[in-house]
Design a protein around this motif. Structure first.
Motif, short mmCIF file in Angstrom:
data_model
loop_
_atom_site.label_atom_id
_atom_site.label_comp_id
_atom_site.label_asym_id
_atom_site.label_seq_id
_atom_site.Cartn_x
_atom_site.Cartn_y
_atom_site.Cartn_z
N VAL A 211 28.30 45.18 37.66
CA VAL A 211 28.78 46.56 37.77
C VAL A 211 28.64 47.20 36.39
N PRO A 212 27.49 47.76 36.06
CA PRO A 212 27.29 48.35 34.74
C PRO A 212 28.35 49.41 34.42
N GLY A 213 28.90 49.29 33.22
CA GLY A 213 29.94 50.24 32.80
C GLY A 213 31.33 49.79 33.13
N VAL A 226 44.10 40.21 29.77
CA VAL A 226 43.14 40.98 28.99
C VAL A 226 41.70 40.63 29.33
N ALA A 227 41.42 39.40 29.76
CA ALA A 227 40.05 39.05 30.13
C ALA A 227 39.58 39.86 31.34
N ALA A 228 40.49 40.12 32.28
CA ALA A 228 40.15 40.97 33.42
C ALA A 228 40.07 42.43 33.00
N HIS A 229 40.94 42.83 32.08
CA HIS A 229 40.91 44.21 31.59
C HIS A 229 39.57 44.54 30.95
N ASP A 230 38.92 43.54 30.34
CA ASP A 230 37.62 43.77 29.69
C ASP A 230 36.56 44.18 30.69
N GLY A 235 39.27 54.39 30.70
CA GLY A 235 40.04 55.30 31.53
C GLY A 235 40.35 54.79 32.91
N GLY A 236 40.01 53.54 33.18
CA GLY A 236 40.27 52.97 34.50
C GLY A 236 41.73 52.57 34.67
N ALA A 237 42.05 52.00 35.84
CA ALA A 237 43.42 51.63 36.18
C ALA A 237 43.54 50.12 36.34
N VAL A 239 46.41 47.04 37.39
CA VAL A 239 47.72 46.72 37.94
C VAL A 239 47.92 45.22 37.93
N SER A 240 49.05 44.79 37.36
CA SER A 240 49.45 43.39 37.40
C SER A 240 50.58 43.24 38.39
N VAL A 241 50.56 42.16 39.17
CA VAL A 241 51.64 41.91 40.13
C VAL A 241 52.66 40.93 39.54
N HIS A 242 52.56 40.67 38.25
CA HIS A 242 53.50 39.78 37.55
C HIS A 242 54.23 40.61 36.50
N LEU A 243 55.55 40.68 36.60
CA LEU A 243 56.32 41.56 35.73
C LEU A 243 56.24 41.15 34.26
N GLY A 244 55.99 39.88 34.00
CA GLY A 244 56.06 39.42 32.62
C GLY A 244 54.74 39.47 31.87
N SER A 245 53.67 39.94 32.51
CA SER A 245 52.37 39.85 31.85
C SER A 245 51.47 41.01 32.25
N ALA A 246 51.00 41.74 31.24
CA ALA A 246 50.00 42.78 31.44
C ALA A 246 49.41 43.11 30.08
N PRO A 247 48.12 43.41 30.02
CA PRO A 247 47.48 43.73 28.74
C PRO A 247 47.87 45.12 28.27
N PRO A 248 47.62 45.44 27.01
CA PRO A 248 47.87 46.80 26.53
C PRO A 248 46.86 47.77 27.14
N PRO A 249 47.16 49.06 27.15
CA PRO A 249 46.26 50.04 27.76
C PRO A 249 45.09 50.39 26.83
N LEU A 250 44.15 49.47 26.72
CA LEU A 250 42.99 49.67 25.87
C LEU A 250 42.04 50.71 26.46
N ARG A 251 41.31 51.39 25.61
CA ARG A 251 40.27 52.34 26.02
C ARG A 251 40.77 53.38 27.01
N GLY A 252 42.00 53.82 26.79
CA GLY A 252 42.54 54.89 27.64
C GLY A 252 42.87 54.47 29.05
N SER A 253 43.00 53.17 29.29
CA SER A 253 43.30 52.71 30.64
C SER A 253 44.75 53.00 31.01
N ARG A 254 45.01 52.97 32.30
CA ARG A 254 46.37 53.12 32.83
C ARG A 254 46.81 51.75 33.33
N VAL A 255 47.76 51.14 32.63
CA VAL A 255 48.21 49.78 32.95
C VAL A 255 49.61 49.82 33.54
#
Length: 312
Positions: A211-213, A226-230, A235-237, A239-255
């Motif tokens: 999926v280019p881009g 964060v490996a999945a966030h990469d 600017g994409g979205a 969502v983590s289903v685990h309350l204790g773990s989510a990456p920072p909102p890099l590149r304008g993402s909505r986390v």
């Protein structure tokens, strides 16, 4: 009635069978004769004492176990409309701080946490639906992607991830599934358009090669982080289903982190999709209620495809 509870937190044997009074429904509630209750990772989180240690539960002498329930209504409280005694239903017990829950012969739930059971599904199959399908549905609602968008689903062969794939496809999304190499056939049968093995050296690069881009959204059911966030476009979205773990909102993402909640209206929609063959029940095995500790041991050992289900 018989119920499985935790009096002393610990390993699987901390899930003990006891005799307690049959609960009575109050206003706005229904009582369900339990026919099946699925075993989920959150149950082990409560049983071990981790939920209490994390401050999610006030220390108690006794905690009930079990979120998913399928059975029949056998008593109705004042003010309840739309249900009758004898109705086959499913429901979600989403509170941790209760003395008994779905691992029991009866359970009382608020009526708005209950929905008709999917036609054509057994009680055992229906018990696998509420927690996992609602988690997937509510996570997809938060992603808020338009039809034709690309969505990466990690843990796509798991209980939440499998429902997420099917629900995403039903919403018109193009799914990239991440799972073990042996699960490619399974996740493609659920509707995934593309597949990336979870042991790919660089997950983001592997996804972007297809999926280019990058993808428009990520539903991280396997807590890849964060490996999945990469793999996500700018600017994409995510969502983590685990309350204790989510990456920072890099590149304008909505986390966003999503904690599932009971929702009878949404659960009714999922039940209808299941009855129409749009969702797939996946039962790993069925055990009697008295073997709850064994079910917890098997869940902790891993390698299951689908849910273990307890039957009173």
């Amino acid at each position: 009635m018989r119920a499985v509870v935790v009096d002393e937190p610990g390993g699987p044997d901390a899930a003990v069978l006891v005799e307690v009074a049959v609960p009575e429904p109050g206003p706005g509630q229904v009582r369900i004769r339990v026919r099946a209750a699925a075993v989920n990772p959150v149950d082990g989180f409560v049983r071990s004492g981790a939920a209490t240690a994390a401050g999610l539960v006030v220390p108690r002498d006794r905690l009930g176990l079990g979120w998913d329930v399928a059975g029949e209504i056998d008593a109705i409280g004042d003010g309840v409309a739309g249900f009758a005694v004898g109705d086959a239903v499913i429901g979600l017990a989403d509170r941790l701080d209760v003395p008994t829950a779905a691992y029991a012969e009866w359970i009382v739930l608020d009526a708005d946490a209950v929905a008709p059971a999917p036609a054509g599904w057994s009680a055992v199959e229906a018990a696998t639906l509420p927690l996992n399908a609602l988690t997937a549905a509510q996570a997809l609602d938060v992603l808020d992607l338009v039809a034709g968008s690309t969505a990466l689903v990690t843990g796509a062969a798991g209980a939440v991830g499998g429902y997420a794939v099917e629900l995403a496809v039903a919403a018109g999304l193009r799914v990239v599934a991440v799972a073990g190499a042996d699960d490619e056939k399974l996740v493609r049968s659920l509707g995934a358009e593309r597949f990336v093995p979870r042991d790919a050296e660089r997950l983001g690069a592997a996804v972007r090669a297809q999926v280019p881009g990058g993808v428009d959204g990520v539903l991280d059911a396997a807590v890849v982080g964060v490996a999945a966030h990469d793999a996500l476009r700018g600017g994409g979205a995510f969502v983590s289903v685990h309350l204790g773990s989510a990456p920072p909102p890099l590149r304008g993402s909505r986390v966003t982190r999503v904690a599932v909640r009971a929702d009878g209206r949404r659960l009714r929609q999922l039940s209808e999709l299941a009855a129409a063959g749009r969702l797939t029940a996946r039962v790993a095995d069925v055990l009697p209620l008295a073997q709850a500790a064994e079910a917890h041991r098997r869940l902790a050992d891993g390698g299951l495809r689908g849910r273990l289900v307890l039957t009173p």
